[in-house]
Structure formats: structure tokens, C-alpha cells
Design a protein around this motif. Sequence first.
Motif, PDB file in Angstrom:
ATOM      1  N   LEU A  18       0.806  -1.218   0.000  1.00 43.30           N
ATOM      2  CA  LEU A  18       0.000   0.000   0.000  1.00 43.30           C
ATOM      3  C   LEU A  18       0.846   1.279   0.000  1.00 43.30           C
ATOM      4  O   LEU A  18       0.308   2.378  -0.038  1.00 43.30           O
ATOM      5  N   ASN A  19       2.157   1.101   0.070  1.00 46.81           N
ATOM      6  CA  ASN A  19       3.100   2.236   0.054  1.00 46.81           C
ATOM      7  C   ASN A  19       2.810   3.257   1.156  1.00 46.81           C
ATOM      8  O   ASN A  19       2.899   4.463   0.937  1.00 46.81           O
ATOM      9  N   ILE A  20       2.456   2.768   2.335  1.00 47.34           N
ATOM     10  CA  ILE A  20       2.226   3.644   3.478  1.00 47.34           C
ATOM     11  C   ILE A  20       3.602   4.025   4.038  1.00 47.34           C
ATOM     12  O   ILE A  20       4.416   3.154   4.327  1.00 47.34           O
ATOM     13  N   PRO A  21       3.868   5.309   4.183  1.00 47.97           N
ATOM     14  CA  PRO A  21       5.180   5.728   4.695  1.00 47.97           C
ATOM     15  C   PRO A  21       5.439   5.218   6.112  1.00 47.97           C
ATOM     16  O   PRO A  21       4.519   5.119   6.936  1.00 47.97           O
ATOM     17  N   ALA A  22       6.693   4.921   6.386  1.00 47.66           N
ATOM     18  CA  ALA A  22       7.092   4.440   7.713  1.00 47.66           C
ATOM     19  C   ALA A  22       6.719   5.448   8.796  1.00 47.66           C
ATOM     20  O   ALA A  22       6.358   5.061   9.910  1.00 47.66           O
ATOM     21  N   GLU A  23       6.757   6.729   8.471  1.00 43.44           N
ATOM     22  CA  GLU A  23       6.417   7.768   9.445  1.00 43.44           C
ATOM     23  C   GLU A  23       4.941   7.670   9.858  1.00 43.44           C
ATOM     24  O   GLU A  23       4.605   7.899  11.015  1.00 43.44           O
ATOM     25  N   SER A  24       4.083   7.346   8.918  1.00 44.56           N
ATOM     26  CA  SER A  24       2.658   7.201   9.219  1.00 44.56           C
ATOM     27  C   SER A  24       2.426   6.009  10.131  1.00 44.56           C
ATOM     28  O   SER A  24       1.635   6.075  11.085  1.00 44.56           O
ATOM     29  N   ILE A  25       3.109   4.920   9.841  1.00 43.48           N
ATOM     30  CA  ILE A  25       2.982   3.715  10.671  1.00 43.48           C
ATOM     31  C   ILE A  25       3.513   3.991  12.072  1.00 43.48           C
ATOM     32  O   ILE A  25       2.891   3.620  13.070  1.00 43.48           O
ATOM     33  N   ALA A  26       4.651   4.674  12.150  1.00 43.58           N
ATOM     34  CA  ALA A  26       5.253   4.983  13.450  1.00 43.58           C
ATOM     35  C   ALA A  26       4.331   5.865  14.289  1.00 43.58           C
ATOM     36  O   ALA A  26       4.255   5.698  15.511  1.00 43.58           O
ATOM     37  N   LEU A  27       3.624   6.778  13.650  1.00 46.25           N
ATOM     38  CA  LEU A  27       2.696   7.647  14.365  1.00 46.25           C
ATOM     39  C   LEU A  27       1.630   6.831  15.090  1.00 46.25           C
ATOM     40  O   LEU A  27       1.337   7.059  16.263  1.00 46.25           O
ATOM     41  N   VAL A  28       1.085   5.858  14.412  1.00 47.24           N
ATOM     42  CA  VAL A  28       0.039   5.021  15.010  1.00 47.24           C
ATOM     43  C   VAL A  28       0.626   4.062  16.043  1.00 47.24           C
ATOM     44  O   VAL A  28      -0.014   3.772  17.053  1.00 47.24           O
ATOM     45  N   GLN A  29       1.840   3.616  15.821  1.00 49.60           N
ATOM     46  CA  GLN A  29       2.465   2.677  16.767  1.00 49.60           C
ATOM     47  C   GLN A  29       2.810   3.341  18.093  1.00 49.60           C
ATOM     48  O   GLN A  29       3.145   2.657  19.046  1.00 49.60           O
ATOM     49  N   ARG A  30       2.690   4.636  18.174  1.00 44.96           N
ATOM     50  CA  ARG A  30       2.951   5.340  19.433  1.00 44.96           C
ATOM     51  C   ARG A  30       1.831   5.134  20.441  1.00 44.96           C
ATOM     52  O   ARG A  30       1.874   5.658  21.540  1.00 44.96           O
ATOM     53  N   HIS A  31       0.818   4.393  20.077  1.00 48.67           N
ATOM     54  CA  HIS A  31      -0.314   4.123  20.952  1.00 48.67           C
ATOM     55  C   HIS A  31      -0.334   2.636  21.327  1.00 48.67           C
ATOM     56  O   HIS A  31      -1.246   1.909  20.954  1.00 48.67           O
ATOM     57  N   PRO A  32       0.673   2.169  22.085  1.00 46.52           N
ATOM     58  CA  PRO A  32       0.744   0.732  22.409  1.00 46.52           C
ATOM     59  C   PRO A  32      -0.390   0.250  23.304  1.00 46.52           C
ATOM     60  O   PRO A  32      -0.623  -0.945  23.407  1.00 46.52           O
ATOM     61  N   GLU A  33      -1.095   1.177  23.925  1.00 45.62           N
ATOM     62  CA  GLU A  33      -2.186   0.774  24.806  1.00 45.62           C
ATOM     63  C   GLU A  33      -3.410   0.302  24.030  1.00 45.62           C
ATOM     64  O   GLU A  33      -4.306  -0.318  24.577  1.00 45.62           O
ATOM     65  N   LEU A  34      -3.457   0.621  22.752  1.00 39.20           N
ATOM     66  CA  LEU A  34      -4.601   0.239  21.933  1.00 39.20           C
ATOM     67  C   LEU A  34      -4.441  -1.185  21.420  1.00 39.20           C
ATOM     68  O   LEU A  34      -3.326  -1.639  21.150  1.00 39.20           O
ATOM     69  N   PRO A  35      -5.543  -1.893  21.262  1.00 40.71           N
ATOM     70  CA  PRO A  35      -5.452  -3.271  20.746  1.00 40.71           C
ATOM     71  C   PRO A  35      -4.950  -3.291  19.303  1.00 40.71           C
ATOM     72  O   PRO A  35      -5.143  -2.342  18.539  1.00 40.71           O
ATOM     73  N   TYR A  36      -4.307  -4.381  18.965  1.00 40.99           N
ATOM     74  CA  TYR A  36      -3.763  -4.576  17.615  1.00 40.99           C
ATOM     75  C   TYR A  36      -4.828  -4.351  16.551  1.00 40.99           C
ATOM     76  O   TYR A  36      -4.558  -3.766  15.510  1.00 40.99           O
ATOM     77  N   SER A  37      -6.046  -4.754  16.817  1.00 41.64           N
ATOM     78  CA  SER A  37      -7.117  -4.644  15.828  1.00 41.64           C
ATOM     79  C   SER A  37      -7.474  -3.196  15.522  1.00 41.64           C
ATOM     80  O   SER A  37      -8.096  -2.921  14.494  1.00 41.64           O
ATOM     81  N   SER A  38      -7.105  -2.262  16.388  1.00 44.37           N
ATOM     82  CA  SER A  38      -7.407  -0.845  16.162  1.00 44.37           C
ATOM     83  C   SER A  38      -6.426  -0.184  15.207  1.00 44.37           C
ATOM     84  O   SER A  38      -6.676   0.913  14.728  1.00 44.37           O
ATOM     85  N   PHE A  39      -5.307  -0.818  14.941  1.00 50.60           N
ATOM     86  CA  PHE A  39      -4.242  -0.236  14.130  1.00 50.60           C
ATOM     87  C   PHE A  39      -4.738   0.278  12.776  1.00 50.60           C
ATOM     88  O   PHE A  39      -4.529   1.448  12.448  1.00 50.60           O
TER      89      PHE A  39
END
Length: 72
Positions: A18-39
Motif C-alpha cells: 500500500l506504500n504507506i510511509p514508515a512515518e505514518s505507521i510509526a505515528l500510530v504505533q505510538r499508541h501501544p495501549e490500543l489493541p492490535y485490531s485498532s491499528f
Amino acid sequence: MSPSEQNQKLVRFLQQELNIPAESIALVQRHPELPYSSFPMLLWRYGLITIGQLERIFDWLDHSLCHSANQL
């Protein structure tokens, strides 16, 4: 497959297919308290992916989880 392995495969799919930039993924990964399914939903909610990409992610997750279950 462990959740960590599944997460790595999802990130690889997001970047390679999907060519999603690593920066976009990293932004969402900053929320480790959220369940994996919310990613995927967070990517969409933050405007980092389109609704079409979200549907592709859900299709991929569905296929991936079914494939993992069949290997058991």
C-alpha cells in the motif's frame, strides 16, 4: 503465529503493498495501549490511508488470520 509476528507482517504489507510511509505507521504505533485490531482504524481515522486502503487491509487481515488458523 504470535501477535508480534502478525504485526510485523501487517507493517510489511502496509509498506510494500500500500506504500504507506514508515512515518505514518510509526505515528500510530505510538499508541501501544490500543489493541492490535485498532491499528488499521487509527491509520484511517488520522487520514493516513483511504477507505479503499482500509478495506484492502481488512481483506488482508481476514485472509492472513484464516490462513494461520488453517495451519493449526
